[in-house]
Motif scaffolding. Structure first.
Motif, PDB file in Angstrom:
ATOM      1  N   ALA A 197       0.832  -1.203   0.000  1.00 58.10           N
ATOM      2  CA  ALA A 197       0.000   0.000   0.000  1.00 58.10           C
ATOM      3  C   ALA A 197       0.870   1.258   0.000  1.00 58.10           C
ATOM      4  N   ARG A 198       1.945   1.243   0.795  1.00 63.90           N
ATOM      5  CA  ARG A 198       2.839   2.406   0.831  1.00 63.90           C
ATOM      6  C   ARG A 198       3.518   2.612  -0.521  1.00 63.90           C
ATOM      7  N   ARG A 199       3.968   1.526  -1.122  1.00 64.22           N
ATOM      8  CA  ARG A 199       4.687   1.612  -2.394  1.00 64.22           C
ATOM      9  C   ARG A 199       3.765   2.125  -3.513  1.00 64.22           C
ATOM     10  N   PHE A 200       2.581   1.561  -3.608  1.00 64.45           N
ATOM     11  CA  PHE A 200       1.620   1.950  -4.636  1.00 64.45           C
ATOM     12  C   PHE A 200       1.257   3.427  -4.487  1.00 64.45           C
ATOM     13  N   THR A 201       0.939   3.840  -3.275  1.00 61.24           N
ATOM     14  CA  THR A 201       0.525   5.218  -3.018  1.00 61.24           C
ATOM     15  C   THR A 201       1.663   6.195  -3.278  1.00 61.24           C
ATOM     16  N   ALA A 202       2.885   5.824  -2.894  1.00 62.60           N
ATOM     17  CA  ALA A 202       4.031   6.704  -3.098  1.00 62.60           C
ATOM     18  C   ALA A 202       4.307   6.915  -4.583  1.00 62.60           C
ATOM     19  N   LEU A 203       4.166   5.864  -5.386  1.00 63.13           N
ATOM     20  CA  LEU A 203       4.462   5.968  -6.807  1.00 63.13           C
ATOM     21  C   LEU A 203       3.355   6.689  -7.575  1.00 63.13           C
ATOM     22  N   LEU A 204       2.099   6.366  -7.273  1.00 65.87           N
ATOM     23  CA  LEU A 204       0.989   6.852  -8.086  1.00 65.87           C
ATOM     24  C   LEU A 204       0.194   7.975  -7.439  1.00 65.87           C
ATOM     25  N   GLY A 205       0.499   8.299  -6.194  1.00 65.14           N
ATOM     26  CA  GLY A 205      -0.170   9.420  -5.558  1.00 65.14           C
ATOM     27  C   GLY A 205      -1.588   9.144  -5.109  1.00 65.14           C
ATOM     28  N   GLN A 206      -2.012   7.896  -5.110  1.00 64.01           N
ATOM     29  CA  GLN A 206      -3.331   7.519  -4.622  1.00 64.01           C
ATOM     30  C   GLN A 206      -3.294   6.061  -4.173  1.00 64.01           C
ATOM     31  N   PRO A 207      -4.106   5.688  -3.180  1.00 65.46           N
ATOM     32  CA  PRO A 207      -4.118   4.315  -2.673  1.00 65.46           C
ATOM     33  C   PRO A 207      -4.650   3.347  -3.723  1.00 65.46           C
ATOM     34  N   PRO A 208      -4.339   2.061  -3.586  1.00 63.61           N
ATOM     35  CA  PRO A 208      -4.768   1.073  -4.587  1.00 63.61           C
ATOM     36  C   PRO A 208      -6.269   1.040  -4.827  1.00 63.61           C
ATOM     37  N   LEU A 209      -7.080   1.083  -3.767  1.00 70.48           N
ATOM     38  CA  LEU A 209      -8.524   0.976  -3.955  1.00 70.48           C
ATOM     39  C   LEU A 209      -9.122   2.239  -4.559  1.00 70.48           C
ATOM     40  N   THR A 210      -8.463   3.385  -4.370  1.00 76.83           N
ATOM     41  CA  THR A 210      -8.917   4.605  -5.030  1.00 76.83           C
ATOM     42  C   THR A 210      -8.734   4.488  -6.536  1.00 76.83           C
ATOM     43  N   TYR A 211      -7.566   3.977  -6.933  1.00 79.63           N
ATOM     44  CA  TYR A 211      -7.344   3.767  -8.361  1.00 79.63           C
ATOM     45  C   TYR A 211      -8.300   2.715  -8.901  1.00 79.63           C
ATOM     46  N   LEU A 212      -8.562   1.655  -8.158  1.00 82.87           N
ATOM     47  CA  LEU A 212      -9.499   0.614  -8.582  1.00 82.87           C
ATOM     48  C   LEU A 212     -10.874   1.221  -8.867  1.00 82.87           C
ATOM     49  N   ARG A 213     -11.383   2.044  -7.949  1.00 82.66           N
ATOM     50  CA  ARG A 213     -12.694   2.650  -8.160  1.00 82.66           C
ATOM     51  C   ARG A 213     -12.687   3.557  -9.392  1.00 82.66           C
ATOM     52  N   TRP A 214     -11.620   4.327  -9.534  1.00 85.04           N
ATOM     53  CA  TRP A 214     -11.524   5.222 -10.686  1.00 85.04           C
ATOM     54  C   TRP A 214     -11.515   4.428 -11.991  1.00 85.04           C
ATOM     55  N   TRP A 215     -10.741   3.345 -12.044  1.00 83.88           N
ATOM     56  CA  TRP A 215     -10.663   2.545 -13.265  1.00 83.88           C
ATOM     57  C   TRP A 215     -11.995   1.868 -13.567  1.00 83.88           C
ATOM     58  N   ARG A 216     -12.686   1.405 -12.537  1.00 80.15           N
ATOM     59  CA  ARG A 216     -14.002   0.792 -12.752  1.00 80.15           C
ATOM     60  C   ARG A 216     -14.960   1.787 -13.401  1.00 80.15           C
ATOM     61  N   MET A 217     -15.000   3.010 -12.910  1.00 80.11           N
ATOM     62  CA  MET A 217     -15.932   3.989 -13.448  1.00 80.11           C
ATOM     63  C   MET A 217     -15.530   4.427 -14.865  1.00 80.11           C
ATOM     64  N   ASN A 218     -14.244   4.514 -15.128  1.00 77.76           N
ATOM     65  CA  ASN A 218     -13.805   4.853 -16.474  1.00 77.76           C
ATOM     66  C   ASN A 218     -14.128   3.737 -17.459  1.00 77.76           C
ATOM     67  N   THR A 219     -13.968   2.505 -17.012  1.00 85.70           N
ATOM     68  CA  THR A 219     -14.342   1.369 -17.853  1.00 85.70           C
ATOM     69  C   THR A 219     -15.834   1.389 -18.125  1.00 85.70           C
ATOM     70  N   ALA A 220     -16.622   1.679 -17.097  1.00 86.22           N
ATOM     71  CA  ALA A 220     -18.073   1.758 -17.267  1.00 86.22           C
ATOM     72  C   ALA A 220     -18.450   2.861 -18.250  1.00 86.22           C
ATOM     73  N   ALA A 221     -17.799   4.018 -18.155  1.00 86.86           N
ATOM     74  CA  ALA A 221     -18.093   5.127 -19.068  1.00 86.86           C
ATOM     75  C   ALA A 221     -17.824   4.728 -20.513  1.00 86.86           C
ATOM     76  N   ARG A 222     -16.719   4.034 -20.736  1.00 86.79           N
ATOM     77  CA  ARG A 222     -16.410   3.580 -22.103  1.00 86.79           C
ATOM     78  C   ARG A 222     -17.465   2.598 -22.601  1.00 86.79           C
ATOM     79  N   LEU A 223     -17.886   1.660 -21.750  1.00 92.31           N
ATOM     80  CA  LEU A 223     -18.907   0.689 -22.142  1.00 92.31           C
ATOM     81  C   LEU A 223     -20.241   1.363 -22.424  1.00 92.31           C
ATOM     82  N   LEU A 224     -20.567   2.398 -21.665  1.00 86.08           N
ATOM     83  CA  LEU A 224     -21.809   3.122 -21.907  1.00 86.08           C
ATOM     84  C   LEU A 224     -21.809   3.799 -23.272  1.00 86.08           C
ATOM     85  N   HIS A 225     -20.654   4.320 -23.689  1.00 87.56           N
ATOM     86  CA  HIS A 225     -20.570   4.992 -24.973  1.00 87.56           C
ATOM     87  C   HIS A 225     -20.458   4.022 -26.137  1.00 87.56           C
ATOM     88  N   GLN A 226     -19.808   2.876 -25.919  1.00 91.46           N
ATOM     89  CA  GLN A 226     -19.452   2.012 -27.037  1.00 91.46           C
ATOM     90  C   GLN A 226     -20.337   0.774 -27.164  1.00 91.46           C
TER      91      GLN A 226
END
Length: 320
Positions: free
Chosen positions: A253-282
């Motif tokens: 958790a420390r390594r992921f957050t230090a490199l990407l500036g956000q915790p793993p589950l925050t990125y997971l939620r963001w990626w899920r919603m972005n994937t959903a947005a693409r599926l809604l359009h396509q």
């Protein structure tokens, strides 16, 4: 029988390591990329306007020229040089830093071959192009990129990038049947090669201690990102992602957050919603199916999560 097993085994291994960089391009690019091959004869200077929500490139196919930016010193470019502007910032190309620029170019939607001041053989030939980006789905990788990426030509280096440039230039110079399919595919391939080359080179500068360049060169973090992109619907936890990374929970958790500036589950939620947005359009898949694809068993919970990120309900987002 044995060869068939090995083929299936190799396929499983490849599909089990989803390409994060390809996913990034797929989710953030929208519309049709555009490109033009332009031949110039001195004196010439061409202004390329700033275009928010886009990324642009310039490739020098023949002869020298200059890249002129209002906030920086002019940059000399040589044959084979590639310039990428990931944030759509305007600039000028010219035969000399003192030549006065004319009106913006490369602003049409169709691929084209242009000749400028072509009274004699052109002194310089360039390949210009732009990608339209979905601002609401901009991946943080793009935000990490500098205003200007300059990839000087080096004989024998980046053969995939050079081959893609040659193929694209040929298609634009002599369009044939199938060009409408080939050119957008080559432009996507070019974008991937540019980003791949920058990611390969950036850690050698000693500055990429954090950010996506560092994360994608860190095996543990990359393993976790691949797991998220491979199957965002799984009920991932910090512990299960740490297991994918081969680390215990807290150090991961420390390594992921230090490199990407956000915790793993925050990125997971963001990626899920972005994937959903693409599926809604396509796709025309029902909301319940899209919710399941991104890890939500309840359509109501999915709709609430989507609205928190995009400020609108999934159905309205699809219609607009």
């Amino acid at each position: 029988m044995e060869s068939s097993f090995h083929a299936r085994s190799s396929l499983r291994q490849y599909s089990g390591h989803m390409d994060v960089l390809s996913d990034v391009i797929t989710v953030m690019r929208t519309g049709q990329p555009r490109s033009a091959r332009v031949a110039w004869h001195a004196p010439w200077a061409q202004q390329f306007a700033s275009v928010p929500g886009s990324a642009g490139f310039q490739i020098v196919l023949q002869g020298p020229c200059w890249l002129i930016d209002a906030d920086a010193s002019p940059v000399p470019l040589a044959t084979g040089d590639i310039v990428f502007r990931p944030h759509g910032r305007g600039h000028t190309l010219a035969d000399s830093p003192t030549t006065v620029p004319t009106t913006p170019a490369c602003d049409r939607n169709d691929p084209q071959v242009l000749l400028r001041n072509a009274t004699d053989a052109p002194a310089t030939v360039t390949l210009c192009g732009a990608y339209e980006l979905e601002s609401a789905r901009t991946h943080p990788l793009l935000n990490d990129l500098p205003e200007l990426i300059h990839l000087p030509a080096h004989l024998g280096r980046h053969p995939g990038l050079r081959t893609t440039v040659d193929l694209l230039s040929t298609e634009l110079e002599r369009p044939r049947l199938g060009a409408d399919a080939i050119i957008p595919a080559l432009l996507d391939t070019l974008l991937l090669h540019i980003l791949r080359t920058w990611l390969d080179q950036n850690p050698t500068t000693g500055t990429a201690t954090t950010g996506w360049a560092a994360a994608l060169n860190d095996p543990a973090t990359t393993a976790a990102l691949q797991a998220i992109h491979r199957d965002p619907a799984l009920p991932w936890t910090v512990a299960s992602l740490a297991a994918e990374a081969g680390l215990s929970r807290a150090p991961f958790a420390r390594r992921f957050t230090a490199l990407l500036g956000q915790p793993p589950l925050t990125y997971l939620r963001w990626w899920r919603m972005n994937t959903a947005a693409r599926l809604l359009h396509q796709s025309d898949a029902p909301l319940s199916a899209i919710a399941g694809r991104v890890g939500y068993t309840s359509e109501f919970a999915f709709a609430n999560a989507f609205k928190r990120q995009y400020g609108t309900a999934p159905g309205r987002y699809r219609r607009t």
